[in-house]
Design an enzyme around this catalytic site. Structure first.
Site, short mmCIF file in Angstrom:
data_model
loop_
_atom_site.label_atom_id
_atom_site.label_comp_id
_atom_site.label_asym_id
_atom_site.label_seq_id
_atom_site.Cartn_x
_atom_site.Cartn_y
_atom_site.Cartn_z
N GLY A 10 -42.81 -33.46 86.72
CA GLY A 10 -43.70 -34.52 87.15
C GLY A 10 -43.38 -35.83 86.47
N GLY A 50 -44.76 -39.25 84.49
CA GLY A 50 -45.77 -39.36 83.44
C GLY A 50 -45.28 -38.87 82.10
N HIS A 51 -44.05 -38.33 82.06
CA HIS A 51 -43.48 -37.84 80.80
C HIS A 51 -42.31 -38.69 80.34
CE1 HIS A 51 -45.95 -34.42 81.62
NE2 HIS A 51 -45.22 -34.00 82.63
N LYS A 53 -39.27 -26.78 82.61
CA LYS A 53 -40.40 -26.58 81.70
C LYS A 53 -41.31 -25.49 82.28
CE LYS A 53 -41.94 -30.94 81.56
NZ LYS A 53 -41.11 -31.46 82.66
N ASP A 85 -43.56 -26.06 88.55
CA ASP A 85 -42.15 -26.37 88.31
C ASP A 85 -41.29 -25.13 88.50
OD1 ASP A 85 -43.27 -28.77 87.56
OD2 ASP A 85 -42.13 -28.97 85.71
N HIS A 120 -49.88 -32.69 79.99
CA HIS A 120 -50.42 -32.99 81.32
C HIS A 120 -51.89 -33.38 81.25
CE1 HIS A 120 -46.80 -30.70 82.33
NE2 HIS A 120 -46.79 -31.41 83.42
#
Lengths: 338, 338
Positions: A53, A55-56, A104, A109, A217
Site C-alpha cells: 500500500g 503511505g509507507h 510484507k 498483500d 497501517h
C-alpha cells in the site's frame, strides 16, 4: 487533517508522478504507470519485485535501483497493489532469470502477490519471500500472525545485493528463508494516523498516552500505556526484541531505528543512542546502523527499533553499493557508518 | 507535547551522541564535544565550518563529510552556538589554508560567528558567507532582513565541493558572494512547533489555517490564511519566488522541496510535482532536484520551496561527489536525479 494535497483520490498518483520526475535518472514508470521500475535492467539478473500500500514511503519505491529492487508496485493508501499491477511488473522486468517477490506479511498483500504468481505460471519462474519481522505478537507463529514492518528494507537490501552479485532464484529464495528468523522489529506510536480518503484518525491517543506494539497501517497496537521517557521506552522495546531473538553474547547485528513519518530525526538518533547501549550491554555487537524515516505510516509520530543478526554473508551484502532514491552508498568503507 | 526524550536539557547532547555513534566511520566529536567534525581532514584544503541552533537537523551536522562541511557547531534548540564552540572548530580543522564560515542570517548566529572570527585574528585566516535566501520578506534588503533557511544546504554543498576541488579562501568567498542572489526560498506551515524546553507552542493555527512565509525557528510568518489545496499553495509560493528571482526564460535551476520535520515525504513529492510544472511553464529549466527533509524546524508540519540558479560552475559543483550522513552521492550520472 491538514495535508499538502489536491483531491484525496489523486494523492498517490500525483505524489508518484513527482517522485518519478525527481529521480528520472534512476527510475521510470512501467507500462501504464502500474509500477515504478529501474530505468536500466540487467539482463540475466533475477528481478526483485516488491510493493504494498501507499503511505509507507519511501518504502518501496524509494528502494528501486541498483543493488535493491527492480520494480515496486504501489497500491492505494494502506491497500495492496492489484494482481494486475504485479503481473505487469513481472512481465516487464523479468529478463530471463525469474522474479523474486518480497511481500510484507499482510493477508491482502500475500493474496495479491500469490494471484499474480499463479497468473504467470509457466511463463515466468517466480519465488516469494514473506517478511514477518514484527515481534509485537510474541505468541503468534511467524508464518501467520506476524506483520512485515521496517525489517522489510533489510530484506530488500540484502536480497537485492545478492541478486546483483549473480545469485540465482533458488539461491535467493534460500537466503530469504535464512533471514526469516534473523530480523526483529518492535514499534511504538505517540499518535494515530489520519487517512486522507476518510479524514478519520485510525485511533486517538490522549496527550499522556502511547501505543505499544504498533504496525504501519494505523491499526492499534498491543496495548496502551502512559508515555514514558526515552530510556524507559527503549528498555521496553529492547527487552522484548532480545527475548525474541535468541541472540547470544558476542553476536553481531545491524541496528535500525526507523521513524513512522511524523517523528523528527533528532529523536530517532536519541532513541538509537539508548537502544545501542542497551543491546551492547547485553553483549550484542552493533556492527552496522541505520537511522532515519524509511518505513512509514503516513504522518504517524512514532518509531520502531529493528535488530537484525549479521552473519558474514549478510554483512557483506549489507555493505554492497546501492543506488536508490532513499538509500545510496558507494564503495567507501562503511565501518561504523550508516 | 510528546517527544522521544529524557530530560529536555539533555536532548540535544543525547541526540548528537547517537548521531556520532551511528556515523562513526565519517565523523567524530571535536574537542570536548564542542562540535562535530570529519574523521579525516584534508591538509591544505580550506576548512568549511557552519553551525546554528539545534532543531534544524539534519542541517548542519548531517552535512559534515567529504564534499561539504569540515565541522558543524550545534547550539541549544533554536539558539546560536557560542563563540567558544566556533573557535574550537576553527582551531581543530584549519590545516593551513584558512576557514570559510557559512552562517545563516540571524542576529545571534552572525554575532557569535563574528566574535569567533575576531578572536582568532592573526592566527587563522577567516572569511564568512552569510546565507539569506528567504524571499518572504520581499521588501527587506538581503543583507539585513532576510533569513537564511533551506537554501543553506545548497551553499554548503556548492562551497564544500569547491573547497574539495582546491579553490582557495578568496575564491570561495567570491563564489559565495555570487551565490547570494541566486537562491530563493519560501516556506509555509500547517502547524507551529513546540519547543521541548518550555513545552509551549510558538504559535497555534486553527484546523483550517496555514501560516505563509515562515522561517525555521517557529516564528510566525508574514500572514495567516485559510488552508488551500496543493495547486493553490504552489502557485502562491512559486509566483512569489519568480517575482524575486529575475530568472529569465531558458534559465537553468535546481529545485529543492524541503520538509520542516512533520510533513511526510509523499506530500513533499506531490508539491514538488506541482512546483516543477509551474516553474517549467514559466520557462525555467529544472536541471536538478532535491526532495526531502533537510532543514527543519523541530516537528513543524510544513515545507519550503527553493529555486536556485544553476550556472555552469554551480551545476558542476552540485554534481560533485558527496559523502555525509544526510547526503550521499557517488560519481554516477545525476541527470534528472536528486
Amino acid at each position: 487533517m491538514k495535508k499538502f494535497m489536491n483531491e484525496a483520490a489523486a494523492m498517490v498518483a500525483e505524489s508518484l508522478e513527482g517522485f518519478v520526475s525527481a529521480h528520472g535518472g534512476l527510475i521510470m514508470f512501467g507500462a501504464e504507470r502500474k509500477f515504478v521500475r529501474r530505468r536500466h535492467l540487467t539482463p540475466g539478473k533475477v528481478a526483485i519485485i516488491s510493493g504494498g500500500g501507499a503511505g509507507h514511503e519511501p518504502l518501496h519505491v524509494g528502494f528501486v535501483g541498483h543493488g535493491m529492487l527492480d520494480a515496486a508496485c504501489t497500491g492505494h493508501i494502506f491497500t495492496s497493489p492489484t494482481p494486475d499491477q504485479i503481473i505487469a511488473a513481472i512481465e516487464e522486468t523479468d529478463t530471463g532469470a525469474g522474479c523474486l517477490l518480497i511481500v510484507k506479511n499482510y493477508a491482502g498483500d500475500v493474496m495479491n502477490f500469490e494471484m499474480a504468481a499463479e497468473a504467470v505460471l509457466g511463463r515466468h519462474r517466480i519465488e516469494t519471500v514473506i517478511v514477518s519481522d514484527d515481534v509485537a505478537a510474541q505468541g503468534a507463529a511467524r508464518s501467520s500472525g506476524r506483520r512485515g514492518v521496517a525489517g522489510t528494507l533489510i530484506v530488500e537490501k540484502i536480497l537485492g545485493a545478492a541478486a546483483e552479485a549473480g545469485v540465482n532464484l533458488a539461491g535467493l529464495k534460500a537466503l530469504g528463508g535464512r533471514m526469516e528468523t534473523q530480523i526483529h522489529t518492535m514499534g511504538v506510536a505517540l499518535s494515530g494516523v489520519t487517512v486522507p480518503d476518510t479524514g478519520r484518525a485510525t485511533f486517538t491517543l490522549e496527550p499522556d498516552e502511547m501505543e505499544v506494539g504498533v504496525g504501519i497501517h494505523g491499526e492499534p497496537g498491543l496495548y496502551r500505556q502512559k508515555i514514558a521517557d526515552a530510556d524507559t521506552i527503549a528498555r521496553l522495546i529492547c527487552s522484548t526484541i532480545l527475548a525474541d531473538t535468541g541472540l547470544q553474547n558476542g553476536d553481531r547485528a545491524l541496528l535500525l531505528v526507523n521513524g513512522f513519518g511524523g517523528t523528527p530525526t533528532p529523536e530517532l538518533y536519541l532513541m538509537y543512542n539508548v537502544a545501542r547501549r542497551l543491546f551492547e550491554a547485553s553483549g550484542i555487537r552493533i556492527l552496522r546502523s541505520l537511522v532515519g524515516t524509511y518505513v512509514t505510516s503516513l504522518d504517524m509520530a512514532g518509531l520502531s527499533v529493528t535488530l537484525s543478526l549479521l552473519d558474514e554473508e549478510a554483512l557483506h551484502l549489507w555493505d554492497a553499493p546501492v543506488l536508490t532514491a532513499a538509500l545510496q552508498r558507494g564503495r567507501h568503507d562503511p565501518t561504523g557508518g550508516c
